[in-house]
Design a protein around this motif. Structure first.
Motif, PDB file in Angstrom:
ATOM      1  N   LEU A 274      -9.609  70.742  51.326  1.00 48.81           N
ATOM      2  CA  LEU A 274      -8.716  71.882  51.131  1.00 48.81           C
ATOM      3  C   LEU A 274      -9.476  73.176  50.830  1.00 48.81           C
ATOM      4  N   ARG A 275     -10.646  73.060  50.258  1.00 51.19           N
ATOM      5  CA  ARG A 275     -11.362  74.237  49.760  1.00 51.19           C
ATOM      6  C   ARG A 275     -11.629  75.296  50.831  1.00 51.19           C
ATOM      7  N   PRO A 276     -12.120  74.931  52.026  1.00 51.35           N
ATOM      8  CA  PRO A 276     -12.315  75.970  53.055  1.00 51.35           C
ATOM      9  C   PRO A 276     -11.020  76.649  53.466  1.00 51.35           C
ATOM     10  N   THR A 277      -9.930  75.888  53.495  1.00 49.47           N
ATOM     11  CA  THR A 277      -8.626  76.467  53.847  1.00 49.47           C
ATOM     12  C   THR A 277      -8.201  77.488  52.812  1.00 49.47           C
TER      13      THR A 277
ATOM     14  N   CYS B 263      -7.851  81.308  54.143  1.00 53.03           N
ATOM     15  CA  CYS B 263      -6.470  81.783  54.218  1.00 53.03           C
ATOM     16  C   CYS B 263      -6.050  82.533  52.962  1.00 53.03           C
ATOM     17  N   SER B 264      -6.982  82.708  52.026  1.00 50.82           N
ATOM     18  CA  SER B 264      -6.708  83.429  50.774  1.00 50.82           C
ATOM     19  C   SER B 264      -5.496  82.859  50.050  1.00 50.82           C
ATOM     20  N   LEU B 265      -5.446  81.531  49.949  1.00 48.33           N
ATOM     21  CA  LEU B 265      -4.333  80.870  49.274  1.00 48.33           C
ATOM     22  C   LEU B 265      -4.485  80.984  47.766  1.00 48.33           C
ATOM     23  N   THR B 266      -3.358  81.002  47.078  1.00 49.46           N
ATOM     24  CA  THR B 266      -3.340  81.069  45.617  1.00 49.46           C
ATOM     25  C   THR B 266      -2.971  79.704  45.049  1.00 49.46           C
ATOM     26  N   PRO B 267      -3.243  79.461  43.771  1.00 55.99           N
ATOM     27  CA  PRO B 267      -2.949  78.143  43.189  1.00 55.99           C
ATOM     28  C   PRO B 267      -1.462  77.845  43.029  1.00 55.99           C
ATOM     29  N   GLU B 268      -0.619  78.867  42.958  1.00 61.14           N
ATOM     30  CA  GLU B 268       0.772  78.667  42.546  1.00 61.14           C
ATOM     31  C   GLU B 268       1.554  77.642  43.373  1.00 61.14           C
ATOM     32  N   PRO B 269       1.506  77.685  44.712  1.00 62.28           N
ATOM     33  CA  PRO B 269       2.278  76.672  45.454  1.00 62.28           C
ATOM     34  C   PRO B 269       1.794  75.251  45.185  1.00 62.28           C
ATOM     35  N   PHE B 270       0.505  75.072  45.060  1.00 65.55           N
ATOM     36  CA  PHE B 270      -0.045  73.745  44.791  1.00 65.55           C
ATOM     37  C   PHE B 270       0.357  73.265  43.398  1.00 65.55           C
ATOM     38  N   LEU B 271       0.308  74.174  42.429  1.00 66.49           N
ATOM     39  CA  LEU B 271       0.715  73.817  41.071  1.00 66.49           C
ATOM     40  C   LEU B 271       2.203  73.485  41.016  1.00 66.49           C
ATOM     41  N   GLY B 272       3.001  74.157  41.850  1.00 68.27           N
ATOM     42  CA  GLY B 272       4.421  73.838  41.914  1.00 68.27           C
ATOM     43  C   GLY B 272       4.667  72.415  42.366  1.00 68.27           C
ATOM     44  N   LEU B 273       3.919  71.969  43.370  1.00 67.92           N
ATOM     45  CA  LEU B 273       4.083  70.592  43.859  1.00 67.92           C
ATOM     46  C   LEU B 273       3.666  69.579  42.796  1.00 67.92           C
ATOM     47  N   ILE B 274       2.632  69.888  42.051  1.00 69.06           N
ATOM     48  CA  ILE B 274       2.236  68.996  40.964  1.00 69.06           C
ATOM     49  C   ILE B 274       3.318  68.980  39.890  1.00 69.06           C
ATOM     50  N   ALA B 275       3.861  70.156  39.557  1.00 72.48           N
ATOM     51  CA  ALA B 275       4.909  70.236  38.537  1.00 72.48           C
ATOM     52  C   ALA B 275       6.141  69.440  38.945  1.00 72.48           C
ATOM     53  N   ALA B 276       6.475  69.465  40.234  1.00 73.17           N
ATOM     54  CA  ALA B 276       7.632  68.694  40.711  1.00 73.17           C
ATOM     55  C   ALA B 276       7.420  67.208  40.482  1.00 73.17           C
ATOM     56  N   ASN B 277       6.221  66.736  40.726  1.00 73.80           N
ATOM     57  CA  ASN B 277       5.946  65.320  40.536  1.00 73.80           C
ATOM     58  C   ASN B 277       5.875  64.944  39.058  1.00 73.80           C
ATOM     59  N   ARG B 278       5.440  65.860  38.212  1.00 74.68           N
ATOM     60  CA  ARG B 278       5.536  65.620  36.772  1.00 74.68           C
ATOM     61  C   ARG B 278       7.010  65.509  36.364  1.00 74.68           C
TER      62      ARG B 278
ATOM     63  N   LEU C 141       3.580  79.755  55.826  1.00 68.76           N
ATOM     64  CA  LEU C 141       3.536  81.188  56.115  1.00 68.76           C
ATOM     65  C   LEU C 141       2.182  81.783  55.738  1.00 68.76           C
ATOM     66  N   ALA C 142       1.628  81.338  54.611  1.00 70.49           N
ATOM     67  CA  ALA C 142       0.335  81.875  54.176  1.00 70.49           C
ATOM     68  C   ALA C 142      -0.781  81.464  55.125  1.00 70.49           C
ATOM     69  N   VAL C 143      -0.779  80.219  55.556  1.00 74.48           N
ATOM     70  CA  VAL C 143      -1.821  79.738  56.469  1.00 74.48           C
ATOM     71  C   VAL C 143      -1.771  80.488  57.789  1.00 74.48           C
TER      72      VAL C 143
END
Length: 313
Positions: A118-121, A125-140, A170-172
């Motif tokens: 994921l790191r090169p992407t 693509c200048s991605l931010t942590p927020e969407p990924f953290l949201g998916l983790i929060a959903a699973n918590r 959209l970001a990608v």
């Protein structure tokens, strides 16, 4: 992650096949997913980036659902002791810590191969942590919350479990705007609701109910009614009501398709069409989702793609 049945074919970037390879095992699931993960018609760079995002989303869902490959290899990669390999909350904490390494490069970078992928992407693509953290929060949240009192409560859950996926697409592809994000959120919430409708029996087996309790009360549906082999009239009426809500959300989000061009337009049409086709399949089953997920045929999917591309529906 939002996904629909039946799956669209996906193209995975080349990953060497090795016995017990957690990266390969997770990415191979893309071919069985219920939405277009990285279809062949997209540019190669987009496919690679979308597969990297998919690998993250699929793995965090597998952690949250307890569906990791046997043997504890993922736990070891994340630094979780073998004795705690079944502790989902601990695994999610370790996974979040590894995600942080993707963004800050601490401790020599991420440990899990899917996060190294994921790191090169993230960088390109200048991605931010927020969407990924949201998916983790959903699973918590799935570990702590098994019932939702109101529709608004369910929508708030979808903001974590589904909407980040569309935002990442959209970001990608470099097409994010506030209006497109708003439309994308409507589509992804709709797809998540449809998936919940298809999976009522499966979710109940995990002691989860995503039908709002207030709506169940309104339609005189008890939890025991969801455990039946076939749905009674009250359950069918409730499913029809929630399916209409999802249909309305899809219609609200559908103008997103017309706001983009080229191959991305076809990809987004696939998301909307998959949702519409699944709702049609649920209706064709007379809203009896308890025997198993109603599945639309390929012809229906193709028809809905055409309708969506023409701005109809």
């Amino acid at each position: 992650m939002c996904r629909l049945r039946p799956g669209w074919s996906a193209v995975t970037a080349a990953v060497p096949a090795r016995t017990g390879d957690p990266e390969r095992g997770t990415l191979d699931k893309a071919a069985d997913e219920n939405f277009p993960v990285a279809p062949f018609f997209l540019p190669r760079a987009w496919r690679e980036h979308l597969m990297a995002v998919y690998g993250f989303a699929r793995l965090v869902d597998d952690i949250g659902d307890g569906d990791l490959a046997p043997g504890g290899v993922d736990a070891r990669l994340l630094g979780v002791p073998a004795a705690d390999a079944e502790d989902r909350m601990l695994l999610l904490d370790a996974f979040e810590a590894d995600l942080r390494r993707v963004f800050d490069g601490s401790d020599g970078g991420p440990r899990h191969p899917l996060l190294r992928r994921l790191r090169p992407t993230v960088r390109r693509c200048s991605l931010t942590p927020e969407p990924f953290l949201g998916l983790i929060a959903a699973n918590r949240q799935d570990q702590l919350v098994t019932r939702y009192e109101t529709y608004d409560d369910l929508v708030a859950y979808c903001e974590l479990s589904a909407n980040p996926v569309g935002r990442l697409v959209l970001a990608v592809t470099g097409t994010s705007t506030p209006e497109r994000i708003r439309r994308s959120d409507a589509i992804c919430t709709a797809l998540q609701i449809v998936e919940h409708l298809q999976d009522v029996a499966e979710d109940l087996g995990r002691d989860r109910i995503y039908l709002p309790a207030a709506d169940m009360k309104r339609f005189h549906v008890r939890e025991d009614d969801l455990a039946a082999r076939t749905a009674g009239a009250s359950v069918r009426a409730l499913v029809a009501y929630e399916a209409q809500r999802a249909h309305d959300l899809l219609n609200e989000g559908a103008p997103l398709v017309g706001s983009v061009h080229g191959r991305l337009r076809l990809l987004l049409a696939g998301f909307v069409a998959g949702g519409r086709a699944a709702i049609h399949a649920i209706a064709a089953a007379e809203y009896d989702v308890l025997p198993g997920p109603p599945k639309p045929g390929k012809l229906r999917l193709l028809r809905e793609v055409g309708v969506t591309l023409r701005g109809e529906g």
